[in-house]
Design an enzyme around this catalytic site. Structure first.
Site, PDB file in Angstrom:
ATOM      1  CG  PHE A 146       5.256 -21.125 -19.900  1.00  0.00           C
ATOM      2  CD1 PHE A 146       6.202 -20.513 -19.090  1.00  0.00           C
ATOM      3  CD2 PHE A 146       3.916 -20.806 -19.703  1.00  0.00           C
ATOM      4  CE1 PHE A 146       5.832 -19.590 -18.111  1.00  0.00           C
ATOM      5  CE2 PHE A 146       3.535 -19.882 -18.719  1.00  0.00           C
ATOM      6  CZ  PHE A 146       4.489 -19.277 -17.932  1.00  0.00           C
ATOM      7  CG  ASP A 233      -0.951 -26.223 -20.220  1.00  0.00           C
ATOM      8  OD1 ASP A 233      -1.946 -25.505 -20.469  1.00  0.00           O
ATOM      9  OD2 ASP A 233       0.019 -25.831 -19.544  1.00  0.00           O
ATOM     10  CE  LYS A 274      -1.930 -17.427 -20.439  1.00  0.00           C
ATOM     11  NZ  LYS A 274      -0.860 -18.397 -20.628  1.00  0.00           N
TER      12      LYS A 274
HETATM   13  C1  LIG Z   1      -0.149 -18.986 -19.441  1.00  0.00           C
HETATM   14  C2  LIG Z   1       0.019 -20.440 -19.375  1.00  0.00           C
HETATM   15  C3  LIG Z   1      -0.048 -21.128 -18.157  1.00  0.00           C
HETATM   16  C4  LIG Z   1      -0.145 -20.437 -16.821  1.00  0.00           C
HETATM   17  O1  LIG Z   1      -1.296 -19.668 -16.677  1.00  0.00           O
HETATM   18  P1  LIG Z   1      -1.339 -18.555 -15.516  1.00  0.00           P
HETATM   19  O2  LIG Z   1      -2.776 -18.106 -15.522  1.00  0.00           O
HETATM   20  O3  LIG Z   1      -0.391 -17.476 -15.941  1.00  0.00           O
HETATM   21  O4  LIG Z   1      -0.935 -19.199 -14.261  1.00  0.00           O
HETATM   22  C5  LIG Z   1       0.044 -22.516 -18.184  1.00  0.00           C
HETATM   23  N1  LIG Z   1       0.195 -23.171 -19.337  1.00  0.00           N
HETATM   24  C6  LIG Z   1       0.288 -22.547 -20.533  1.00  0.00           C
HETATM   25  C7  LIG Z   1       0.444 -23.343 -21.781  1.00  0.00           C
HETATM   26  C8  LIG Z   1       0.207 -21.153 -20.595  1.00  0.00           C
HETATM   27  O5  LIG Z   1       0.330 -20.531 -21.765  1.00  0.00           O
END
Ligand SMILES: *Cc1c(COP(=O)(O)O)cnc(C)c1O
Length: 426
Positions: A146, A233, A274
């Site tokens: 994700f 990520d 986040k």
């Molecule tokens: C939440 C998330 C995203 C996307 O972040 P948004 O601010 O919702 O666009 C990307 N990578 C990971 C691992 C995430 O948990």
């Protein structure tokens, strides 16, 4: 006037349903206040928040230090665009670059934007530094990843709901099984055009899958061997969530001394979002060293709001809170208690089959099939019992409270969770 009187919550849900696009399926609870580990609904009922806005609120709701930084900056200067300089951005870039030990930071707003930025950075580096022929670069990604919701990112998702009827998809991605080093090796050997490997150190959305201890270390070594960028990520796993400043840990400035069991890997490209803002304001970032980041030149990439003074001030405050309040250590400590308490319960339970995670990013697997609504029903009962959590996939419930929780609060929560699960024992 209608005969049936709607509650405040029902009214708020009805108006959202009527006027808002239906792109989410929220738990039926309407919140209007948050403080620390707690949120309150419009009827005044208090809950422990065990989602933390998908780990954006690691520092706790409405942290006074972060809110103050935001208020102060909002009353002084909110936006200049990058057409002009502002006096906060450089300060933030220096602070964050030193904090995470990279040469440079590229500021964006949301997680998906930061992932897109990292992919663009990787491709440009592939053509201009590695020497891959134009339009031939490939980036290896993992199954069940994700990384967000943009057109390119969903192009390499295997979540059918997230993908279906959003094509045509972006090319240039190779998917391999997660936590499978041999599959990665095979992919790297299959092509001379591999530019990057994009990976979540723990797959959060997929259901909190923690890879085997040496997976990331071996993957990083393989990347070095093939001159491929290791792109982490850490939008969800970063900023102390997993009991370390970063789940990849390597060379970060985490004050924690004993990091045994943590993959000590330094990514070439680090993606944050986040909790970089403590949930106060959208802030995301891509960090890399000069050898990579310098391929970005004026005009090649940008964002009107990226690097705005409010976001920059908020991010500095959010990162200071993580350090000053030792949130990584607290997450590590409470996470160990959480898993050990839940494991004791699981020994005698027929409803829960596994607890897994690192720090305060954990999941409990419910003993029912993926299509059943048991996990959803458990979350409804948890809500009734004063604790908010949400299933990730079918039968998996994620438990990720703000990291400012105390041990007494955590034990209180553990007993709410266990008592609720007991209601569902067959
Ligand atoms: C939440 C998330 C995203 C996307 O972040 P948004 O601010 O919702 O666009 C990307 N990578 C990971 C691992 C995430 O948990």
């Amino acid at each position: 006037m209608s005969v049936t009187q709607l509650t405040k919550s029902e009214e708020a849900i009805a108006v959202e349903n009527k006027y808002g696009a239906h792109n989410y399926h929220p738990l039926p609870v309407v919140l209007n206040r948050g403080e620390g580990v707690y949120v309150w609904d419009v009827e005044g009922k208090k809950y422990y928040d065990f989602l933390s806005a998908y780990s954006a609120v690691n520092q706790g709701h409405c942290h006074p230090k972060i809110v103050n930084a935001m208020n102060e900056q909002a009353q002084t200067l909110t936006l200049t665009s990058r057409a002009f300089h502002n006096d906060v951005l450089g300060k933030y870039e220096k602070y964050a670059a030193e904090y995470f030990k990279f040469d440079k930071l590229l500021p964006m707003n949301t997680g998906a934007e930061a992932v897109e930025t990292a992919l663009k950075l990787c491709r440009k580096w592939a053509y201009e530094v590695k020497g891959i022929a134009e339009n031939e670069a490939e980036i290896v990604v993992c199954e069940n990843n994700f990384h967000g919701r943009t057109t390119t990112i969903i192009s390499f998702s295997n979540d059918q709901v997230a993908r279906k009827n959003f094509g045509p998809y972006t090319k240039g991605f190779i998917k391999v099984a997660y936590d499978n080093f041999e599959a990665l090796e095979k992919a790297f050997e299959s092509s001379k055009n591999i530019a990057g490997f994009l990976v979540e150190p723990i797959q959060g959305e997929a259901g909190v899958y923690v890879p085997s201890d040496d997976y990331l270390i071996k993957a990083k070594a393989l990347c070095e061997k093939h001159n491929v960028l290791f792109i982490a990520d850490e939008v969800q796993t970063g900023i102390a969530r997993t009991g370390r400043l970063l789940a990849t840990c390597g060379n970060c400035s985490c004050p924690k001394k004993d990091c045994s069991g943590t993959p000590d890997v330094k990514p070439d490209v680090l993606i944050l979002g986040k909790a970089l803002s403590g949930g106060a304001y959208p802030v995301s970032a891509v960090l890399a060293n000069d050898a990579v980041m310098n391929v970005i030149q004026p005009g090649t990439h940008g964002s009107t709001f990226g690097g705005n003074p409010v976001g920059a001030a908020v991010a500095i405050a959010a990162l200071e809170v993580v350090k000053n309040e030792s949130l990584a250590e607290n997450a590590d400590h409470l996470g160990n208690i959480f898993r050990s308490e839940i494991n004791k319960f699981i020994e005698t339970s027929s409803i829960a089959s596994q607890v897994r995670g690192r720090g305060l990013l954990n999941a409990i697997v419910i003993n029912d099939d993926e299509e059943s609504d048991t996990a959803w029903n458990i979350c409804l009962r948890l809500r009734d019992n004063g604790l908010l959590a949400k299933p990730t996939h079918g039968n998996i419930i994620r438990f990720a409270p703000p990291l400012v929780m105390t041990e007494a609060q955590l034990l209180d929560c553990v007993s709410i969770i266990i008592e609720t699960l007991k209601e569902f024992e067959k």
